[in-house]
Scaffold this active site. Structure first.
Site, PDB file in Angstrom:
ATOM      1  N   ARG A 152      50.320  37.063  43.277  1.00 15.03           N
ATOM      2  CA  ARG A 152      48.748  36.375  42.819  1.00 15.03           C
ATOM      3  C   ARG A 152      48.006  36.742  44.089  1.00 15.03           C
ATOM      4  O   ARG A 152      46.884  36.756  43.406  1.00 15.03           O
ATOM      5  CB  ARG A 152      49.333  34.971  42.612  1.00 15.03           C
ATOM      6  CG  ARG A 152      47.971  34.186  42.151  1.00 15.03           C
ATOM      7  CD  ARG A 152      47.496  35.020  41.161  1.00 15.03           C
ATOM      8  NE  ARG A 152      47.972  35.358  40.021  1.00 15.03           N
ATOM      9  CZ  ARG A 152      47.618  36.294  39.100  1.00 15.03           C
ATOM     10  NH1 ARG A 152      46.247  36.745  39.458  1.00 15.03           N
ATOM     11  NH2 ARG A 152      48.231  36.677  38.210  1.00 15.03           N
ATOM     12  N   GLU A 198       8.212  37.816  49.583  1.00 13.25           N
ATOM     13  CA  GLU A 198       8.471  37.527  48.101  1.00 13.25           C
ATOM     14  C   GLU A 198       7.241  37.363  47.557  1.00 13.25           C
ATOM     15  O   GLU A 198       6.350  36.388  48.152  1.00 13.25           O
ATOM     16  CB  GLU A 198       9.615  36.473  47.916  1.00 13.25           C
ATOM     17  CG  GLU A 198       9.673  35.869  46.455  1.00 13.25           C
ATOM     18  CD  GLU A 198      10.364  34.738  46.041  1.00 13.25           C
ATOM     19  OE1 GLU A 198      11.620  34.957  46.009  1.00 13.25           O
ATOM     20  OE2 GLU A 198       9.801  33.651  46.176  1.00 13.25           O
TER      21      GLU A 198
END
Length: 285
Positions: A107, A203
Protein backbone atom coordinates in the site's frame (compact mmCIF):
# COMPACT_ATOMS: atom_id res chain seq x y z
CA UNK A 1 19.17 2.47 1.26
CA UNK A 2 21.79 1.24 -1.21
CA UNK A 3 24.27 3.70 -2.67
CA UNK A 4 22.91 2.91 -6.14
CA UNK A 5 19.36 3.89 -5.22
CA UNK A 6 20.60 6.95 -3.36
CA UNK A 7 22.40 8.08 -6.51
CA UNK A 8 19.29 7.53 -8.63
CA UNK A 9 17.33 9.80 -6.33
CA UNK A 10 20.07 12.43 -6.44
CA UNK A 11 20.12 12.22 -10.24
CA UNK A 12 16.37 12.88 -10.17
CA UNK A 13 16.98 16.03 -8.12
CA UNK A 14 15.60 14.48 -4.93
CA UNK A 15 17.18 14.40 -1.47
CA UNK A 16 17.64 10.69 -0.63
CA UNK A 17 17.46 11.26 3.12
CA UNK A 18 14.28 13.32 2.82
CA UNK A 19 12.67 10.61 0.69
CA UNK A 20 13.71 7.90 3.14
CA UNK A 21 12.32 9.91 6.06
CA UNK A 22 9.01 10.33 4.22
CA UNK A 23 8.80 6.61 3.45
CA UNK A 24 9.60 5.68 7.05
CA UNK A 25 6.82 7.98 8.25
CA UNK A 26 4.39 6.38 5.80
CA UNK A 27 5.34 2.88 6.92
CA UNK A 28 4.97 3.83 10.57
CA UNK A 29 1.37 4.88 9.91
CA UNK A 30 0.52 1.19 9.42
CA UNK A 31 1.61 0.35 12.95
CA UNK A 32 3.97 -2.32 14.24
CA UNK A 33 1.85 -5.40 13.45
CA UNK A 34 -0.08 -6.55 10.38
CA UNK A 35 -2.90 -8.42 12.10
CA UNK A 36 -4.18 -9.77 8.79
CA UNK A 37 -1.01 -11.16 7.23
CA UNK A 38 0.91 -12.40 10.25
CA UNK A 39 -1.63 -15.05 11.32
CA UNK A 40 -1.97 -16.30 7.72
CA UNK A 41 1.65 -16.45 6.55
CA UNK A 42 4.65 -18.03 8.22
CA UNK A 43 7.77 -15.85 8.49
CA UNK A 44 9.54 -18.03 5.89
CA UNK A 45 6.72 -17.77 3.30
CA UNK A 46 7.84 -16.08 0.08
CA UNK A 47 5.78 -14.45 -2.68
CA UNK A 48 6.43 -12.69 -5.96
CA UNK A 49 4.34 -10.24 -7.92
CA UNK A 50 4.18 -7.42 -10.41
CA UNK A 51 3.08 -3.82 -10.04
CA UNK A 52 1.12 -3.23 -13.26
CA UNK A 53 -0.41 -0.17 -14.86
CA UNK A 54 -4.17 -0.53 -15.24
CA UNK A 55 -4.58 2.42 -17.56
CA UNK A 56 -2.54 4.41 -20.07
CA UNK A 57 -0.46 7.32 -18.83
CA UNK A 58 2.94 8.41 -17.57
CA UNK A 59 4.69 6.75 -14.65
CA UNK A 60 6.57 8.57 -11.89
CA UNK A 61 7.92 7.51 -8.51
CA UNK A 62 9.59 4.19 -9.28
CA UNK A 63 12.81 5.05 -7.36
CA UNK A 64 10.65 6.34 -4.50
CA UNK A 65 8.73 3.06 -4.32
CA UNK A 66 12.09 1.30 -4.42
CA UNK A 67 12.94 2.93 -1.09
CA UNK A 68 9.90 1.18 0.40
CA UNK A 69 11.12 -2.19 -0.87
CA UNK A 70 14.67 -1.69 0.34
CA UNK A 71 13.58 -0.65 3.83
CA UNK A 72 11.46 -3.80 4.09
CA UNK A 73 14.03 -6.12 2.48
CA UNK A 74 11.85 -6.89 -0.52
CA UNK A 75 13.68 -7.68 -3.74
CA UNK A 76 12.62 -5.62 -6.74
CA UNK A 77 13.38 -4.99 -10.39
CA UNK A 78 12.21 -1.86 -12.20
CA UNK A 79 10.69 -2.66 -15.58
CA UNK A 80 9.89 0.95 -16.51
CA UNK A 81 11.49 4.34 -15.89
CA UNK A 82 10.01 7.56 -14.58
CA UNK A 83 8.64 9.61 -17.46
CA UNK A 84 7.77 6.56 -19.57
CA UNK A 85 4.40 6.40 -21.27
CA UNK A 86 2.83 3.12 -20.20
CA UNK A 87 -0.16 1.07 -21.32
CA UNK A 88 -2.69 -1.05 -19.41
CA UNK A 89 -1.17 -4.31 -18.21
CA UNK A 90 2.43 -3.11 -18.49
CA UNK A 91 4.68 -4.26 -15.66
CA UNK A 92 6.31 -1.34 -13.85
CA UNK A 93 8.11 -3.16 -11.03
CA UNK A 94 8.52 -6.85 -10.19
CA UNK A 95 8.99 -7.79 -6.54
CA UNK A 96 9.84 -10.91 -4.57
CA UNK A 97 10.41 -11.48 -0.87
CA UNK A 98 8.84 -12.58 2.40
CA UNK A 99 5.07 -12.55 1.89
CA UNK A 100 4.50 -10.49 5.02
CA UNK A 101 7.01 -7.85 3.86
CA UNK A 102 5.61 -7.70 0.33
CA UNK A 103 2.10 -7.11 1.68
CA UNK A 104 3.34 -4.49 4.13
CA UNK A 105 5.13 -2.69 1.28
CA UNK A 106 2.19 -2.89 -1.13
CA UNK A 107 0.00 0.00 0.00
CA UNK A 108 2.76 2.48 0.80
CA UNK A 109 4.45 1.82 -2.55
CA UNK A 110 1.11 2.14 -4.36
CA UNK A 111 0.17 5.34 -2.53
CA UNK A 112 3.38 6.95 -3.76
CA UNK A 113 3.33 5.48 -7.26
CA UNK A 114 -0.33 6.21 -8.01
CA UNK A 115 -0.16 9.79 -6.71
CA UNK A 116 3.05 10.75 -8.49
CA UNK A 117 2.06 8.97 -11.71
CA UNK A 118 -1.27 10.79 -11.62
CA UNK A 119 0.55 14.12 -11.51
CA UNK A 120 2.92 13.08 -14.30
CA UNK A 121 0.02 11.89 -16.44
CA UNK A 122 -1.84 15.17 -15.93
CA UNK A 123 1.25 17.20 -16.81
CA UNK A 124 1.71 15.16 -19.98
CA UNK A 125 -1.90 15.81 -21.03
CA UNK A 126 -1.33 19.55 -20.71
CA UNK A 127 1.95 19.29 -22.57
CA UNK A 128 0.36 17.30 -25.38
CA UNK A 129 -2.54 19.77 -25.61
CA UNK A 130 -0.08 22.62 -26.25
CA UNK A 131 2.14 20.75 -28.69
CA UNK A 132 3.32 22.97 -31.54
CA UNK A 133 3.24 26.16 -29.45
CA UNK A 134 6.09 27.60 -27.39
CA UNK A 135 4.04 27.50 -24.18
CA UNK A 136 4.78 25.02 -21.40
CA UNK A 137 2.77 24.02 -18.36
CA UNK A 138 4.22 25.07 -15.01
CA UNK A 139 3.38 24.07 -11.45
CA UNK A 140 2.76 26.26 -8.39
CA UNK A 141 3.24 26.16 -4.60
CA UNK A 142 -0.21 24.59 -4.23
CA UNK A 143 1.24 21.31 -3.03
CA UNK A 144 0.52 18.88 -0.22
CA UNK A 145 2.60 19.60 2.91
CA UNK A 146 5.75 17.48 2.95
CA UNK A 147 5.31 16.29 -0.64
CA UNK A 148 6.35 19.38 -2.60
CA UNK A 149 9.66 18.04 -3.89
CA UNK A 150 8.10 14.76 -5.02
CA UNK A 151 5.07 16.43 -6.58
CA UNK A 152 7.20 18.90 -8.50
CA UNK A 153 9.45 16.04 -9.59
CA UNK A 154 6.38 14.26 -10.97
CA UNK A 155 5.40 17.38 -12.93
CA UNK A 156 8.85 17.33 -14.50
CA UNK A 157 8.42 13.63 -15.37
CA UNK A 158 5.28 14.55 -17.30
CA UNK A 159 7.02 17.22 -19.35
CA UNK A 160 6.06 20.20 -17.21
CA UNK A 161 8.25 22.97 -15.82
CA UNK A 162 8.84 23.71 -12.15
CA UNK A 163 8.17 27.16 -10.76
CA UNK A 164 9.82 28.28 -7.50
CA UNK A 165 10.28 25.64 -4.84
CA UNK A 166 9.42 28.01 -2.00
CA UNK A 167 9.41 31.58 -0.80
CA UNK A 168 13.20 31.58 -0.64
CA UNK A 169 14.36 31.06 -4.21
CA UNK A 170 12.25 33.47 -6.29
CA UNK A 171 10.03 36.47 -5.60
CA UNK A 172 6.43 36.69 -6.77
CA UNK A 173 4.70 40.03 -6.23
CA UNK A 174 0.98 39.26 -5.86
CA UNK A 175 -2.07 41.47 -5.42
CA UNK A 176 -1.79 41.58 -1.63
CA UNK A 177 1.84 42.68 -1.85
CA UNK A 178 0.81 45.46 -4.21
CA UNK A 179 -2.12 46.51 -2.02
CA UNK A 180 0.03 46.67 1.11
CA UNK A 181 3.01 48.32 -0.59
CA UNK A 182 0.93 50.87 -2.49
CA UNK A 183 1.86 49.95 -6.05
CA UNK A 184 3.64 47.47 -8.30
CA UNK A 185 6.53 49.91 -8.57
CA UNK A 186 7.01 50.28 -4.81
CA UNK A 187 6.86 46.52 -4.23
CA UNK A 188 9.29 45.76 -7.07
CA UNK A 189 11.80 48.42 -6.09
CA UNK A 190 11.75 47.27 -2.44
CA UNK A 191 12.73 43.75 -3.46
CA UNK A 192 15.37 44.94 -5.91
CA UNK A 193 16.96 47.09 -3.20
CA UNK A 194 17.63 43.99 -1.10
CA UNK A 195 17.99 41.32 -3.77
CA UNK A 196 19.40 42.99 -6.90
CA UNK A 197 19.93 39.75 -8.85
CA UNK A 198 16.96 37.67 -7.66
CA UNK A 199 14.36 36.44 -10.15
CA UNK A 200 11.22 38.54 -9.59
CA UNK A 201 7.83 37.88 -11.14
CA UNK A 202 5.01 40.41 -11.01
CA UNK A 203 1.35 39.37 -10.98
CA UNK A 204 -0.77 41.68 -13.10
CA UNK A 205 -4.57 41.79 -13.23
CA UNK A 206 -4.79 44.48 -15.92
CA UNK A 207 -2.93 45.64 -18.98
CA UNK A 208 -2.17 48.90 -17.16
CA UNK A 209 -0.30 46.89 -14.51
CA UNK A 210 1.60 45.10 -17.27
CA UNK A 211 2.75 48.50 -18.55
CA UNK A 212 3.76 49.53 -15.01
CA UNK A 213 5.67 46.28 -14.48
CA UNK A 214 7.57 46.78 -17.72
CA UNK A 215 8.36 50.38 -16.82
CA UNK A 216 9.93 49.35 -13.51
CA UNK A 217 12.07 46.73 -15.23
CA UNK A 218 10.19 43.46 -14.64
CA UNK A 219 11.32 40.62 -16.89
CA UNK A 220 8.72 38.09 -15.71
CA UNK A 221 5.00 38.82 -15.57
CA UNK A 222 2.07 36.68 -14.42
CA UNK A 223 -1.17 37.44 -16.25
CA UNK A 224 -3.85 36.71 -13.67
CA UNK A 225 -7.39 35.80 -14.75
CA UNK A 226 -7.13 37.54 -18.12
CA UNK A 227 -9.15 36.60 -21.17
CA UNK A 228 -7.39 35.11 -24.18
CA UNK A 229 -7.82 38.43 -25.97
CA UNK A 230 -6.20 40.32 -23.08
CA UNK A 231 -3.33 37.82 -23.00
CA UNK A 232 -2.76 38.28 -26.73
CA UNK A 233 -2.69 42.05 -26.23
CA UNK A 234 -0.22 41.65 -23.35
CA UNK A 235 2.02 39.57 -25.62
CA UNK A 236 1.88 42.36 -28.21
CA UNK A 237 2.63 45.08 -25.67
CA UNK A 238 5.48 43.19 -24.01
CA UNK A 239 7.03 42.32 -27.37
CA UNK A 240 9.56 39.91 -25.90
CA UNK A 241 10.79 42.18 -23.12
CA UNK A 242 9.52 39.82 -20.41
CA UNK A 243 8.40 36.21 -20.11
CA UNK A 244 4.65 35.86 -19.67
CA UNK A 245 2.77 33.30 -17.64
CA UNK A 246 -1.00 32.80 -17.77
CA UNK A 247 -2.76 31.97 -14.50
CA UNK A 248 -6.23 31.62 -13.03
CA UNK A 249 -9.18 29.53 -14.16
CA UNK A 250 -7.20 27.54 -16.69
CA UNK A 251 -8.59 24.20 -17.85
CA UNK A 252 -7.23 21.49 -20.09
CA UNK A 253 -9.97 22.30 -22.60
CA UNK A 254 -8.73 25.91 -22.79
CA UNK A 255 -5.03 25.04 -22.77
CA UNK A 256 -4.42 25.36 -26.49
CA UNK A 257 -6.45 28.56 -26.86
CA UNK A 258 -4.33 30.15 -24.14
CA UNK A 259 -1.07 28.74 -25.50
CA UNK A 260 -1.60 30.19 -28.99
CA UNK A 261 -1.83 33.72 -27.56
CA UNK A 262 1.96 33.60 -27.34
CA UNK A 263 2.45 33.32 -23.57
CA UNK A 264 5.46 31.34 -22.37
CA UNK A 265 3.86 29.39 -19.52
CA UNK A 266 0.53 28.26 -18.16
CA UNK A 267 0.47 28.08 -14.34
CA UNK A 268 -1.68 25.13 -13.26
CA UNK A 269 -2.08 24.53 -9.54
CA UNK A 270 -4.42 21.60 -10.23
CA UNK A 271 -1.45 19.53 -11.39
CA UNK A 272 -0.50 19.04 -7.75
CA UNK A 273 -3.48 19.98 -5.60
CA UNK A 274 -6.14 18.05 -7.54
CA UNK A 275 -4.35 15.29 -9.41
CA UNK A 276 -6.35 12.09 -9.89
CA UNK A 277 -4.46 8.98 -8.86
CA UNK A 278 -3.15 6.76 -11.64
CA UNK A 279 -4.48 3.21 -11.48
CA UNK A 280 -1.74 0.72 -10.59
CA UNK A 281 -2.12 -2.62 -8.83
CA UNK A 282 0.01 -5.41 -7.43
CA UNK A 283 -0.73 -8.88 -8.81
CA UNK A 284 0.84 -11.89 -7.12
CA UNK A 285 2.29 -14.52 -9.43
Amino acid sequence: MTSELSQKLKDAGLDPQAVENLVRTALEEDGPVDVTSEPIFAPEAVSAGDFRAREAGVVAGIPVAAVVFELLDVGYEAKAADGDRVVPGQVLISVEGPTRAVLRAERTALNLLTHLSGIATAARRWTDAMEGTKARVRDTRKTLPGLRALQKYAVHCGGGVNHRMGLHDSALIKDNHVAAAGSVTKAYEAIRAVYPSLHVQVECDTLDQVEEALAVGATSILLDNMTAAEMAEAVRVVAGRAELEASGGLTLERARDVAVTGVDYLAVGALTHSARVFDIGLDFS
